[in-house]
Each structure stands twice: as C-alpha cells, then as structure tokens.
Design an enzyme around this catalytic site. Structure first.
Site, PDB file in Angstrom:
ATOM      1  N   LYS A  78       0.851  -1.212   0.000  1.00 33.62           N
ATOM      2  CA  LYS A  78       0.000   0.000   0.000  1.00 33.62           C
ATOM      3  C   LYS A  78       0.884   1.259   0.000  1.00 33.62           C
ATOM      4  O   LYS A  78       0.629   2.206  -0.748  1.00 33.62           O
ATOM      5  CB  LYS A  78      -0.900  -0.031   1.241  1.00 33.62           C
ATOM      6  CG  LYS A  78      -1.686   1.229   1.512  1.00 33.62           C
ATOM      7  CD  LYS A  78      -2.941   1.336   0.694  1.00 33.62           C
ATOM      8  CE  LYS A  78      -3.659   2.647   0.973  1.00 33.62           C
ATOM      9  NZ  LYS A  78      -4.789   2.897   0.119  1.00 33.62           N
ATOM     10  N   LYS A  96      -1.165  11.638   4.510  1.00 34.02           N
ATOM     11  CA  LYS A  96      -0.955  10.603   5.551  1.00 34.02           C
ATOM     12  C   LYS A  96      -0.164   9.420   4.976  1.00 34.02           C
ATOM     13  O   LYS A  96       0.809   8.953   5.581  1.00 34.02           O
ATOM     14  CB  LYS A  96      -2.323  10.121   6.057  1.00 34.02           C
ATOM     15  CG  LYS A  96      -2.234   8.913   6.970  1.00 34.02           C
ATOM     16  CD  LYS A  96      -3.574   8.211   7.160  1.00 34.02           C
ATOM     17  CE  LYS A  96      -3.335   6.819   7.722  1.00 34.02           C
ATOM     18  NZ  LYS A  96      -4.526   5.980   7.767  1.00 34.02           N
TER      19      LYS A  96
HETATM   20  P1  NAD Z   1     -13.108   7.545   9.138  1.00 36.09           P
HETATM   21  O1  NAD Z   1     -12.482   8.520  10.062  1.00 36.09           O
HETATM   22  O2  NAD Z   1     -14.284   7.957   8.322  1.00 36.09           O
HETATM   23  O3  NAD Z   1     -13.572   6.230   9.969  1.00 36.09           O
HETATM   24  C1  NAD Z   1     -12.875   5.707  11.065  1.00 36.09           C
HETATM   25  C2  NAD Z   1     -13.901   5.327  12.121  1.00 36.09           C
HETATM   26  O4  NAD Z   1     -13.232   4.699  13.215  1.00 36.09           O
HETATM   27  C3  NAD Z   1     -14.649   6.535  12.717  1.00 36.09           C
HETATM   28  O5  NAD Z   1     -16.055   6.332  12.548  1.00 36.09           O
HETATM   29  C4  NAD Z   1     -14.231   6.555  14.177  1.00 36.09           C
HETATM   30  O6  NAD Z   1     -15.274   6.981  15.036  1.00 36.09           O
HETATM   31  C5  NAD Z   1     -13.895   5.091  14.402  1.00 36.09           C
HETATM   32  N1  NAD Z   1     -13.000   4.851  15.523  1.00 36.09           N
HETATM   33  C6  NAD Z   1     -11.833   5.465  15.833  1.00 36.09           C
HETATM   34  N2  NAD Z   1     -11.278   4.880  16.910  1.00 36.09           N
HETATM   35  C7  NAD Z   1     -12.108   3.881  17.300  1.00 36.09           C
HETATM   36  C8  NAD Z   1     -12.090   2.911  18.340  1.00 36.09           C
HETATM   37  N3  NAD Z   1     -11.084   2.855  19.224  1.00 36.09           N
HETATM   38  N4  NAD Z   1     -13.118   2.043  18.419  1.00 36.09           N
HETATM   39  C9  NAD Z   1     -14.131   2.090  17.547  1.00 36.09           C
HETATM   40  N5  NAD Z   1     -14.219   2.978  16.532  1.00 36.09           N
HETATM   41  C10 NAD Z   1     -13.217   3.864  16.420  1.00 36.09           C
HETATM   42  O7  NAD Z   1     -11.937   7.000   8.211  1.00 36.09           O
HETATM   43  P2  NAD Z   1     -12.078   6.226   6.803  1.00 36.09           P
HETATM   44  O8  NAD Z   1     -12.076   7.201   5.692  1.00 36.09           O
HETATM   45  O9  NAD Z   1     -13.168   5.212   6.930  1.00 36.09           O
HETATM   46  O10 NAD Z   1     -10.646   5.489   6.747  1.00 36.09           O
HETATM   47  C11 NAD Z   1     -10.371   4.327   7.528  1.00 36.09           C
HETATM   48  C12 NAD Z   1      -9.020   3.783   7.104  1.00 36.09           C
HETATM   49  O11 NAD Z   1      -9.045   3.460   5.726  1.00 36.09           O
HETATM   50  C13 NAD Z   1      -7.869   4.778   7.292  1.00 36.09           C
HETATM   51  O12 NAD Z   1      -6.743   4.074   7.764  1.00 36.09           O
HETATM   52  C14 NAD Z   1      -7.642   5.336   5.891  1.00 36.09           C
HETATM   53  O13 NAD Z   1      -6.318   5.760   5.678  1.00 36.09           O
HETATM   54  C15 NAD Z   1      -7.975   4.111   5.042  1.00 36.09           C
HETATM   55  N6  NAD Z   1      -8.419   4.423   3.666  1.00 36.09           N
HETATM   56  C16 NAD Z   1      -9.341   5.401   3.440  1.00 36.09           C
HETATM   57  C17 NAD Z   1      -9.744   5.669   2.139  1.00 36.09           C
HETATM   58  C18 NAD Z   1     -10.772   6.740   1.840  1.00 36.09           C
HETATM   59  O14 NAD Z   1     -10.940   7.100   0.663  1.00 36.09           O
HETATM   60  N7  NAD Z   1     -11.486   7.266   2.838  1.00 36.09           N
HETATM   61  C19 NAD Z   1      -9.208   4.939   1.078  1.00 36.09           C
HETATM   62  C20 NAD Z   1      -8.288   3.915   1.333  1.00 36.09           C
HETATM   63  C21 NAD Z   1      -7.896   3.665   2.650  1.00 36.09           C
END
Ligand code: NAD
Length: 292
Positions: free
Chosen positions: A168, A243
């Site tokens: 990744k 990030k």
């Molecule tokens: P997001 O912030 O929308 O979702 C993360 C969720 O985790 C939130 O709802 C938050 O409340 C929850 N959370 C945090 N700590 C927690 C805990 N201890 N217990 C339970 N829930 C908890 O983020 P996202 O966009 O869904 O991204 C998630 C991951 O995927 C990240 O690592 C990001 O880099 C990766 N990612 C995102 C994308 C994108 O386009 N958004 C694409 C590829 C990869």
C-alpha cells in the site's frame, strides 16, 4: 455464513460492513461515533457497546480505523479483545497504518492476523470493488476469502505480516510522484501553447501513460469523470495522500533507504494541506503547482 465483528464504521468501514450484511453474514459492529453506529443498525447490523463485545464469538474480526495508534489501542490495550473471538478466528485489519505497527500487533495476537489495507476509496467500498493487499499467513488468507470477496474485487496475498502495508505504501508513493509529474507536464504544455487535450491524446497512449493521466487527469476536459471536472471534490482526499506519504517515508526508513522522490512528494502535499487543500482531491495539487 459467518459471524463477523466489525470495529470502525466510518466512511470506509460503514460501506464495507453493509456489503458483509448484503452477502448474508451476521455482523456485530462497534464505533465510538453514535451516528456511525446508528447508520450501521439502520442497514441491518447488530450494535455492540464495545470493541470486545463486537469481537465476542466472532469467526472473523475486521477493523477499519484511522491510524496506527487506533489499531494499537484496539488490539493491544483493550484487554481480551482478540481472545474473545471464537477459537480459530481470523483477525483482519484493513486500516492503512505503518508497517512496524502492523507487524508488532500481529505478532502479539493469540489468533492469526492479516493486514489488509485497501485501495479504491469510498466508491470502491460502497460498490464492493475494493482492492485488498494482504499480508499474513496464507492459510488465514485462504480461509478469509468469503469475507474479502464480499467487500472487494481484487484480493492479492503479498506475503508475511505487514507486507500488505508495504505494498500500500509503495503504491501510493508511486501514485503521488506520478501525479505531481503529470501536473507539472500539463502546466508546462499549457504555458508553451499546447492544449491539454493534445498532451492527453499523446501521453495517454505513449510511454508516459499512467492511471494519473487516463483515469484521474488533473485538468478538466480529457477525462470527464476525473475530479478536475467537479472542482477537485474527492475522490481521494489530499489529506489521506499526505498521511500515506508519511507512512511511505516511515517504511523507507525501516528499509534503510532514502525514497527521495517520495520525500519530495510528501513535502508538496504537506504544503498543499497547510494551504487548505486537505479536503480536495489529491489531483487538485495542480492548483498549488500553477502558483509555483
Ligand atoms: P473515518 O475517520 O471515516 O472512519 C474511522 C472510524 O473509526 C470513525 O467512525 C471513528 O469513530 C472510528 N473509531 C476510531 N477509533 C475507534 C475505536 N477505538 N473504536 C471504535 N471505533 C473507532 O476513516 P475512513 O475514511 O473510513 O478510513 C479508515 C481507514 O481506511 C484509514 O486508515 C484510511 O487511511 C484508510 N483508507 C481510506 C480511504 C478513503 O478514501 N477514505 C481509502 C483507502 C484507505
């Protein structure tokens, strides 16, 4: 059908959990955010009051959390989380995190763990077309196929623990470097009197051809679906690219090497985010590059 615990029901995890429900799995979810949990329940998921409760008796536990610290807190600090899963359960962390944390957490777990970061963004998550890059034991990878297939289309085993995160980091570093080079070329052509369409017509078929040109062309026109045609709304937000470039630099340090193009790309995205571009698509960096 399996019992799946799901922790982290945000922009990505919410869609992924819904696709597991659509495939007929029983999904017990937990998120710190009440609104994320409510949306999951509205889609037919069962709410848990804690991560440990979501993990209780699960045959698969999936986490989709913001960063390495959250993954560490969830697996290493919440006592008994992994042990609460069913015997023979598989742990799958799909968050994008640093390689060292992925390896450290996997090594500390009483169950087989896969690091399985994704590419494809929120659209891919919603449509169940994500690409999964998976590190960890091959037998666990094989056993988890029904879970991956409910959420994605391309599922590749990359080797041992942490290798999914390595791939990744490599992918997104290459993408950022390519995008910046593409933006500079389009600005240069424009300033010297060559239209964007002409440059696209040649480079989309010539040796410079790339996804940054053919799918995500950073100027409006040549690729009507690219974010440039909608004011650079994401897409893939620049803040996330920023990030991921930081994670790539950590990976380069772990590899005892200098990824100098990656470092330069990180500096560019750092400036773009500092100037307010974090919420824009990462191809929107062309606006900053135009200013010089
Ligand atoms: P997001 O912030 O929308 O979702 C993360 C969720 O985790 C939130 O709802 C938050 O409340 C929850 N959370 C945090 N700590 C927690 C805990 N201890 N217990 C339970 N829930 C908890 O983020 P996202 O966009 O869904 O991204 C998630 C991951 O995927 C990240 O690592 C990001 O880099 C990766 N990612 C995102 C994308 C994108 O386009 N958004 C694409 C590829 C990869």
């Amino acid at each position: 059908m399996a019992r799946v615990g799901f922790i982290g029901l945000g922009n990505m995890g919410g869609h992924m959990a819904r696709n597991l429900l659509k495939a007929g799995h029983e999904v017990i979810g937990f998120d710190l955010s009440a609104s994320a949990l409510e949306a999951f329940v509205a889609a037919g998921g069962k709410p848990a009051r804690s991560g440990v409760e979501a993990a209780q008796g699960a045959e698969f536990l999936v986490t989709m959390l913001p960063a390495g610290q959250h993954v560490r807190d969830t697996y290493l600090t919440q006592s008994g989380l992994a042990a609460a899963t069913a015997p023979g359960a598989i742990l799958i962390d799909s968050s994008t995190i640093d390689v060292a944390t992925a390896r450290e957490v996997a090594a500390a777990m009483p169950r087989p763990m896969l690091d399985a970061p994704v590419s494809g963004g929120t659209m891919g998550a919603e449509n169940g077309t994500l690409a999964f890059m998976v590190g960890g034991p091959k037998d666990a990878f094989d056993k988890a196929q029904p879970i991956f297939q409910a959420m994605g289309k391309t599922i590749v085993h990359c080797g041992g623990p942490g290798n999914g995160q390595v791939v990744k980091a490599c992918n997104n570093m290459m993408l950022a470097v390519t995008m910046i080079g593409t933006c500079e070329a389009f600005i240069m052509a424009e300033n010297l009197g060559v239209s964007a369409q002409t440059l696209f017509d040649v480079t989309s078929k010539a040796t410079a051809q790339s996804w940054a040109i053919t799918s995500y062309c950073p100027v409006p026109g040549p690729v009507p679906t690219s974010p440039a045609n909608r004011g650079y709304t994401p897409g893939f937000a620049a803040a996330l690219m920023h990030k991921d470039l930081g994670l790539a630099q950590q990976a380069a340090a772990d590899a005892n090497m200098q990824a100098s193009m990656g470092a330069q790309a990180l500096a560019f995205y750092q400036r773009f985010v500092a100037e307010g571009g974090g919420g824009k698509d990462f191809s929107g960096i062309i606006e900053m590059l135009r200013k010089g």
